[in-house]
Enzyme design. Structure first.
Site, mmCIF file in Angstrom:
data_model
loop_
_atom_site.group_PDB
_atom_site.id
_atom_site.type_symbol
_atom_site.label_atom_id
_atom_site.label_comp_id
_atom_site.label_asym_id
_atom_site.label_seq_id
_atom_site.Cartn_x
_atom_site.Cartn_y
_atom_site.Cartn_z
ATOM 1 N N SER A 134 40.328 35.845 42.145
ATOM 2 C CA SER A 134 40.332 34.421 42.488
ATOM 3 C C SER A 134 38.927 33.911 42.776
ATOM 4 O O SER A 134 38.238 34.417 43.660
ATOM 5 C CB SER A 134 41.205 34.183 43.719
ATOM 6 O OG SER A 134 42.548 34.467 43.453
ATOM 7 N N HIS B 108 41.735 30.940 38.146
ATOM 8 C CA HIS B 108 42.032 31.961 37.138
ATOM 9 C C HIS B 108 42.059 31.269 35.770
ATOM 10 O O HIS B 108 43.061 30.649 35.390
ATOM 11 C CB HIS B 108 43.369 32.642 37.436
ATOM 12 C CG HIS B 108 43.341 33.479 38.670
ATOM 13 N ND1 HIS B 108 43.023 34.820 38.649
ATOM 14 C CD2 HIS B 108 43.561 33.162 39.962
ATOM 15 C CE1 HIS B 108 43.068 35.291 39.889
ATOM 16 N NE2 HIS B 108 43.380 34.299 40.702
ATOM 17 N N HIS C 207 49.703 37.156 37.682
ATOM 18 C CA HIS C 207 50.319 37.633 38.910
ATOM 19 C C HIS C 207 51.833 37.786 38.773
ATOM 20 O O HIS C 207 52.490 37.010 38.069
ATOM 21 C CB HIS C 207 50.034 36.671 40.065
ATOM 22 C CG HIS C 207 48.589 36.485 40.371
ATOM 23 N ND1 HIS C 207 47.805 35.581 39.694
ATOM 24 C CD2 HIS C 207 47.791 37.082 41.288
ATOM 25 C CE1 HIS C 207 46.576 35.625 40.179
ATOM 26 N NE2 HIS C 207 46.541 36.526 41.147
ATOM 27 N N TYR D 46 53.868 37.021 41.180
ATOM 28 C CA TYR D 46 54.509 35.876 41.836
ATOM 29 C C TYR D 46 54.605 34.641 40.945
ATOM 30 O O TYR D 46 55.310 33.685 41.274
ATOM 31 C CB TYR D 46 53.813 35.516 43.147
ATOM 32 C CG TYR D 46 52.382 35.030 43.021
ATOM 33 C CD1 TYR D 46 52.075 33.771 42.508
ATOM 34 C CD2 TYR D 46 51.315 35.825 43.458
ATOM 35 C CE1 TYR D 46 50.769 33.333 42.412
ATOM 36 C CE2 TYR D 46 50.014 35.399 43.361
ATOM 37 C CZ TYR D 46 49.747 34.144 42.846
ATOM 38 O OH TYR D 46 48.452 33.703 42.744
ATOM 39 N N GLU D 47 53.897 34.643 39.819
ATOM 40 C CA GLU D 47 53.996 33.516 38.888
ATOM 41 C C GLU D 47 55.293 33.565 38.073
ATOM 42 O O GLU D 47 55.543 32.669 37.267
ATOM 43 C CB GLU D 47 52.790 33.505 37.956
ATOM 44 C CG GLU D 47 51.476 33.206 38.659
ATOM 45 C CD GLU D 47 50.274 33.326 37.739
ATOM 46 O OE1 GLU D 47 49.978 32.348 37.033
ATOM 47 O OE2 GLU D 47 49.647 34.409 37.716
ATOM 48 N N ALA E 144 40.330 38.520 45.833
ATOM 49 C CA ALA E 144 40.145 37.850 47.113
ATOM 50 C C ALA E 144 41.258 38.321 48.038
ATOM 51 O O ALA E 144 42.421 38.397 47.626
ATOM 52 C CB ALA E 144 40.209 36.341 46.930
ATOM 53 N N MET F 144 47.694 39.690 46.952
ATOM 54 C CA MET F 144 48.861 39.544 46.080
ATOM 55 C C MET F 144 48.597 40.044 44.662
ATOM 56 O O MET F 144 49.198 39.552 43.703
ATOM 57 C CB MET F 144 49.280 38.069 46.027
ATOM 58 C CG MET F 144 49.492 37.428 47.373
ATOM 59 S SD MET F 144 49.767 35.643 47.226
ATOM 60 C CE MET F 144 49.572 35.133 48.941
ATOM 61 N N SER F 145 47.712 41.013 44.512
ATOM 62 C CA SER F 145 47.370 41.492 43.160
ATOM 63 C C SER F 145 46.858 42.919 43.246
ATOM 64 O O SER F 145 47.082 43.631 44.216
ATOM 65 C CB SER F 145 46.290 40.580 42.549
ATOM 66 O OG SER F 145 45.065 40.709 43.260
ATOM 67 N N ASN G 206 39.354 35.149 54.057
ATOM 68 C CA ASN G 206 39.922 34.532 55.253
ATOM 69 C C ASN G 206 40.318 35.615 56.247
ATOM 70 O O ASN G 206 40.599 36.753 55.859
ATOM 71 C CB ASN G 206 41.136 33.649 54.911
ATOM 72 C CG ASN G 206 42.263 34.450 54.289
ATOM 73 O OD1 ASN G 206 42.210 34.823 53.110
ATOM 74 N ND2 ASN G 206 43.292 34.731 55.066
ATOM 75 N N HIS H 150 44.378 28.171 49.874
ATOM 76 C CA HIS H 150 43.764 28.636 48.633
ATOM 77 C C HIS H 150 42.373 28.031 48.457
ATOM 78 O O HIS H 150 41.489 28.664 47.864
ATOM 79 C CB HIS H 150 44.652 28.255 47.445
ATOM 80 C CG HIS H 150 44.245 28.911 46.158
ATOM 81 N ND1 HIS H 150 44.218 30.278 45.985
ATOM 82 C CD2 HIS H 150 43.820 28.387 44.974
ATOM 83 C CE1 HIS H 150 43.815 30.572 44.763
ATOM 84 N NE2 HIS H 150 43.566 29.441 44.140
#
Length: 304
Positions: free
Chosen positions: A43, A76, A98, A100-101, A128, A231-232, A255, A279
């Site tokens: 990201s 992305h 991803h 989640y997509e 990230a 998440m990746s 973060n 994000h």
């Protein structure tokens, strides 16, 4: 006679990868047909591809490649960039796909299968991530030395289903997932470059997303031994190791994850938004770290 699941092979995987490679070799210069290294740009880290030599160089959008879905997340872009880091032929995957997509794992990890079929021996992954370790600050880097595959432990695993023994073993070990020599090389490069940011080694926990974690979930993950959460990456690592590739993975801490308990109603007024992840802050932190990440990745790969 009924075949066992061990011998029921999805031959279309090899066929799909071959189809993609044939198209790539039609469109890129011959000297770029056989990259040695693949880099996944996480990201906001698409600028890593800018460090490739100006020539020879070729770009192919995911939209021009069969079986490659288009990324739907800001930061992305969705393209393959072929070129050289120094004298090392490399392909950068600018943007990732991803889970989640809405993509099945076999779709989201398909580019890694293509890289393996091309003969690529080393995968360098960036992402990230949120910092769970209280010593980590926004802008720090974390070199992965282990991971927790949270969805995988619950049955959502990229190797679920029939296994092709010609591609990789049925039960691959992951105790050596993150190559020690590559990690040592990264710290040597960081020392040479004198980067102005801290670099840690730690454990990355993969969660499916797309929501950021609750406070209670974050405390749980921290108790399990995770230093950063994202998440990746882990599905890509698993497929790379299943295919026999060496792996180096770097998280940019974008973060600080909120782990303090949620204020109770009886406590009176409280700012529940304090520390909430967005994000936009992920992309901004990646933008600020882009130059250091680019220099580090280029130095590591150029020395291979």
């Amino acid at each position: 006679m009924v075949q066992s699941s061990e011998t029921v092979i999805d031959t279309s995987l090899t066929e799909r990868a071959t189809a993609v490679i044939n198209l790539i070799q039609e469109w890129v210069p011959a000297e770029l047909h056989y990259p040695k290294v693949a880099v996944i740009c996480g990201s906001g880290l698409h600028h890593l591809a800018d460090a490739l030599n100006i020539s020879p160089r070729a770009e192919i959008p995911f939209s021009d490649l069969p079986y490659f879905p288009l990324p739907t997340v800001d930061g992305h872009i969705g393209k393959l960039v072929f070129g050289y880091f120094g004298t090392v032929p490399t392909v950068c995957m600018v943007g990732r796909i991803h889970f989640y997509e809405g993509n099945p794992f076999d779709v989201s990890v398909f580019p890694i299968r293509v890289f393996s079929a091309m003969g690529i021996s080393t995968l360098l992954v960036t992402n990230a991530a949120g910092g769970l370790n209280s010593e980590y600050k926004v802008g720090d880097l974390m070199v992965l030395n282990d991971h927790i595959n949270f969805p995988g432990l619950a049955g959502w695993h990229p190797l679920k289903g029939p296994n092709d023994p010609l591609v990789g073993p049925r039960f691959p070990a992951l105790s050596d997932a993150y190559d020690l020599e590559l990690r040592q090389k990264l710290f040597e490069s960081a020392k040479t470059l004198k980067l102005g940011r801290a670099i840690h080694e730690g454990v990355y926990v993969f969660v499916s997303g797309p929501t950021y974690e609750t406070r209670a979930e974050s405390r749980m993950l921290k108790m399990l031994g995770a230093d950063a959460v994202g998440m990746s990456t882990v599905p890509e690592i698993i497929i790379a190791r299943h295919s026999g590739m060496k792996v180096l993975a770097i998280s940019l801490i974008t973060n600080a994850v909120v782990t303090q308990p949620t204020p109770k109603a009886s406590d009176g007024p409280a700012n529940l938004s304090a520390g909430k992840a967005t994000h936009e802050e992920v992309i901004e932190a990646a933008r600020q770290a882009a130059e250091d990440m680019r220099a580090l990745v280029m130095d590591v790969i150029s020395g291979l």
